[in-house]
Write a protein that holds these residues in place. Sequence first.
Motif, short mmCIF file in Angstrom:
data_model
loop_
_atom_site.label_atom_id
_atom_site.label_comp_id
_atom_site.label_asym_id
_atom_site.label_seq_id
_atom_site.Cartn_x
_atom_site.Cartn_y
_atom_site.Cartn_z
N VAL A 227 0.87 -1.18 0.00
CA VAL A 227 0.00 0.00 0.00
C VAL A 227 0.90 1.23 0.00
N TYR A 228 0.80 2.04 -1.05
CA TYR A 228 1.66 3.22 -1.08
C TYR A 228 1.02 4.35 -1.87
N GLU A 229 1.42 5.56 -1.53
CA GLU A 229 0.96 6.75 -2.22
C GLU A 229 1.78 6.95 -3.48
N ASP A 230 1.09 7.06 -4.61
CA ASP A 230 1.75 7.32 -5.89
C ASP A 230 1.60 8.80 -6.19
N ALA A 231 2.61 9.59 -5.80
CA ALA A 231 2.52 11.04 -5.95
C ALA A 231 2.46 11.47 -7.41
N ASP A 232 3.14 10.71 -8.29
CA ASP A 232 3.15 11.08 -9.70
C ASP A 232 1.75 11.04 -10.29
N ASP A 267 8.25 1.18 -14.48
CA ASP A 267 7.86 1.92 -13.28
C ASP A 267 8.73 1.46 -12.11
N ALA A 268 9.48 2.40 -11.53
CA ALA A 268 10.46 2.05 -10.51
C ALA A 268 9.81 1.42 -9.28
N ALA A 269 8.67 1.98 -8.84
CA ALA A 269 8.00 1.45 -7.66
C ALA A 269 7.52 0.02 -7.90
N THR A 270 6.98 -0.23 -9.09
CA THR A 270 6.51 -1.57 -9.42
C THR A 270 7.66 -2.55 -9.49
N ARG A 271 8.76 -2.14 -10.09
CA ARG A 271 9.92 -3.03 -10.19
C ARG A 271 10.47 -3.36 -8.80
N TYR A 290 4.28 -0.34 3.38
CA TYR A 290 3.55 0.91 3.55
C TYR A 290 4.50 2.06 3.28
N GLY A 291 4.02 3.05 2.53
CA GLY A 291 4.86 4.21 2.27
C GLY A 291 4.40 4.95 1.04
N ASP A 292 5.37 5.44 0.26
CA ASP A 292 5.06 6.06 -1.02
C ASP A 292 5.85 5.34 -2.10
N GLN A 293 5.84 5.90 -3.33
CA GLN A 293 6.50 5.18 -4.42
C GLN A 293 8.02 5.25 -4.35
N ILE A 294 8.54 6.03 -3.38
CA ILE A 294 9.98 6.18 -3.24
C ILE A 294 10.52 5.45 -2.02
N SER A 295 9.88 5.62 -0.89
CA SER A 295 10.39 5.01 0.34
C SER A 295 9.24 4.65 1.27
N GLY A 296 9.51 3.72 2.16
CA GLY A 296 8.52 3.26 3.12
C GLY A 296 9.12 2.17 3.98
N GLU A 297 8.27 1.36 4.57
CA GLU A 297 8.73 0.26 5.41
C GLU A 297 7.93 -0.99 5.12
#
Length: 306
Positions: A227-232, A267-271, A290-297
């Motif tokens: 689960v993450y926020e995709d800001a783009d 897509d970097a987050a998907t990869r 959990y996080g966003d498309q760049i960083s999280g935990e």
Amino acid sequence: MTSLDPRALRNAFGTFMTGVTVVTSNDANGHPLGFTANSFTSVSLDPPLVLVCLANSSTNYESLIAADGFAVSILSETQTEVSNTFARPVDDRFAHVEWRLGPVGSPLIEGASAWFDCAMHKIVDAGDHVILIGEVKAFDNTPAPGLGYVRGAYVTPSTTAGALTQDTGIIVSALIERAGQVLLVDAGDGALAPPEAVVGSEGVSAALDKLIEATGLTAKPGFVYSVYEDADRKRQHIAFLCQAADEGPQKGTFVPLDDASFGTVTDAATRTMLERLSEESRLGDFGIYYGDQISGEVRPITREGL
């Protein structure tokens, strides 16, 4: 009952290692005993070994360390009450559930997503617990989604999806896994990605069902994997881990779960998510991101007893 083929065992282990389980055996008088746990882990494929952890203070301690074997039933998403029954102090837990004796002799819970009937292989002292290592002599699994337990609450595909249907701006994707491979579809411009869709008024659960149906596969959601926020795209992305039956897709293709297969995923987050799935599938130890498309935990699904 499924044959003890290493590939079939590996698929079963990868599917159910994070589910809620009921560990069962028989006491010295042949009476069934059992308890709810989610500390069930695969140890080896050759020979096929699994382990469960038991507190030294457990009322089942003396009977289990003297038993010839034990069974593990991975509960399905509809068996919350079965889990509760075996987690509470009840005079006769087996009077409240449907069960049968397995091929090796330990009780099996009817309606479970999977079961493993084991002979006792080794018992290891571990502080205030004991580790029971069993050799799998017989097992079986079904497409039924398992029951999860995360952060003090039960998790099922239906309740998780239902809780998310009130959100807006959601992208849902299906990580459809089978036999160490994952399904990727054309994402445009030569790129590949897991099947995904924007959730409309139908809600997350219905959108996910349509997404899977479009692939032509028989697959059911397991648990929320990311689960993450995709800001783009200014949307929330929710990925479900799904298990597919053994059939060919009408859309997309299965590729091996290894980093070399993800070169066309742009897509970097998907990869990153797929690379994590590859590693966790290899280890048989899954978590939820959990996080966003760049960083999280990544929060591991607890393996401690309920």
